[in-house]
Enzyme design. Sequence first.
Site, PDB file in Angstrom:
ATOM      1  N   ARG A  78     -87.960 -58.927 -41.374  1.00 55.18           N
ATOM      2  CA  ARG A  78     -88.809 -59.552 -42.381  1.00 55.18           C
ATOM      3  C   ARG A  78     -90.236 -59.088 -42.152  1.00 55.18           C
ATOM      4  NH1 ARG A  78     -91.951 -61.213 -39.008  1.00 55.18           N
ATOM      5  NH2 ARG A  78     -93.014 -62.318 -40.653  1.00 55.18           N
ATOM      6  N   ALA A  80     -93.484 -57.606 -44.897  1.00 57.30           N
ATOM      7  CA  ALA A  80     -93.458 -56.600 -45.968  1.00 57.30           C
ATOM      8  C   ALA A  80     -93.258 -55.148 -45.479  1.00 57.30           C
ATOM      9  CB  ALA A  80     -94.732 -56.736 -46.801  1.00 57.30           C
ATOM     10  N   ARG A 114     -85.232 -58.997 -51.810  1.00 58.66           N
ATOM     11  CA  ARG A 114     -86.371 -59.917 -51.779  1.00 58.66           C
ATOM     12  C   ARG A 114     -87.389 -59.428 -52.816  1.00 58.66           C
ATOM     13  NH1 ARG A 114     -88.623 -61.864 -46.195  1.00 58.66           N
ATOM     14  NH2 ARG A 114     -88.959 -63.748 -47.434  1.00 58.66           N
ATOM     15  N   ASP A 258     -97.928 -59.879 -48.628  1.00 60.84           N
ATOM     16  CA  ASP A 258     -96.674 -59.318 -49.153  1.00 60.84           C
ATOM     17  C   ASP A 258     -96.914 -58.471 -50.384  1.00 60.84           C
ATOM     18  OD1 ASP A 258     -95.648 -61.686 -47.459  1.00 60.84           O
ATOM     19  OD2 ASP A 258     -93.920 -60.399 -47.897  1.00 60.84           O
TER      20      ASP A 258
HETATM   21  O1  MRU Z   1     -90.746 -64.401 -45.321  1.00 60.46           O
HETATM   22  P1  MRU Z   1     -91.378 -63.409 -44.401  1.00 60.46           P
HETATM   23  O2  MRU Z   1     -91.276 -63.777 -42.971  1.00 60.46           O
HETATM   24  O3  MRU Z   1     -90.907 -61.994 -44.683  1.00 60.46           O
HETATM   25  O4  MRU Z   1     -92.929 -63.448 -44.780  1.00 60.46           O
HETATM   26  C1  MRU Z   1     -93.793 -62.575 -44.110  1.00 60.46           C
HETATM   27  C2  MRU Z   1     -95.215 -62.721 -44.484  1.00 60.46           C
HETATM   28  O5  MRU Z   1     -95.584 -63.508 -45.325  1.00 60.46           O
HETATM   29  C3  MRU Z   1     -96.186 -61.771 -43.825  1.00 60.46           C
HETATM   30  O6  MRU Z   1     -97.429 -62.368 -43.662  1.00 60.46           O
HETATM   31  C4  MRU Z   1     -96.343 -60.511 -44.691  1.00 60.46           C
HETATM   32  O7  MRU Z   1     -95.099 -59.976 -45.048  1.00 60.46           O
HETATM   33  C5  MRU Z   1     -97.149 -59.471 -44.008  1.00 60.46           C
HETATM   34  S1  MRU Z   1     -96.286 -58.749 -42.644  1.00 60.46           S
HETATM   35  C6  MRU Z   1     -97.289 -57.530 -42.009  1.00 60.46           C
END
Ligand code: MRU
Length: 368
Positions: A78, A80, A114, A258
């Site tokens: 997980r 981005a 996603r 994201d």
């Molecule tokens: O649901 P997730 O854990 O994938 O959410 C991740 C985030 O919100 C992070 O802050 C974002 O993806 C940036 S990761 C460098």
Amino acid sequence: MEERRETGAESRAEAEGSQAPAPEAAIQDRLASDFSPLRWSDGAIEILDQTLLPREEKWLRCTEPQQVAEAIRRLSVRGAPAIGVAAAYGLVVAVAQGGAEAFAPAYDLLLATRPTAVNLRWALEQGQQIHDAGPEELETALLAWAQELHRRDAEINRAIGEHSVRLFAPGDRVLTHCNAGALATAGYGTAVGVIRSAWTAGALAAVWVDETRPLLQGARLTAWELQKLEIPFRIVTDNSVGALMSRGHVDKVVVGADRIAANGDVANKIGTYTVAVMAQRHGVPFYVAAPRSTIDPRTATGAEIPIEERDALEVTEVFGTRVAPLEAPALNIAFDVTPAELVAGIITEVGVLEPPYEESIAAALSRP
Ligand code: MRU
């Protein structure tokens, strides 16, 4: 504006708290140098299963695109940038397994996992270009590209960290939300990368880690990383942010993203917007750290960013233990949008972007 900074030892001690024992050197070296939650090994993409952290370090071996898609959907991988790199390898294993005809179904399968993190689409579209160019050895060409994407993302994150150092002053206490660390990227991290760089530069006293309900990416993952890096931190409940800021215990906020719209609106983990509003109220600069691959020039404003909603069970249960009454309804919004006006700067690999974001973002995206 109210006084925020307390430079006395007491306030610093409150942020630093009592630390867990130093991690074993081998793991720390791994995380501090080139640790990545993804690795290509003998024809498979191996993914560190983040749903099990910090209790267990288990690698999932994926040789089929379905396995990669499932790992993204259930948040084994997980964050981005990490999702984008995992999807790239997902295309590789699809073609390795089923030839060129397997490319299109794998593309659709991975894209549907996603909706919010634009790095997923960004990576898949690059894979599509390679496919469409019709290389003689599609699998070899895709693998070389995926590995370069992997290597480059970690390099980009180090550049983000370097650009951020000038934003920090010695003694700063930084709050972060969710996990935007090495685990969420190909390596080093974005928001946690900024924290690492500030710490290395001697400009950081301590980090506040929001636990990040419902899946606790802060308490489980950011804390895991900071502990291995020996950066002082304390975990707080998400709803502590107002109290912390009103007591003057936070000097800066830095979070990941994201998707960033062309006007600078930022989608990030649910709760980020609340932190940003609190930061504005208390005069605390709120920074977003992200590679340019997280900026989506095709999305004009945050209102157009698709926001993922996940299973209500993630709210009514805590890791399999029911906490709400049986059949109690719940809403599980996975991300929120912070309007650009609350963002003091967007830290990218080409520098810190400042308002007006329409202009600074367009200029950053036009650079090589
Ligand atoms: O649901 P997730 O854990 O994938 O959410 C991740 C985030 O919100 C992070 O802050 C974002 O993806 C940036 S990761 C460098």
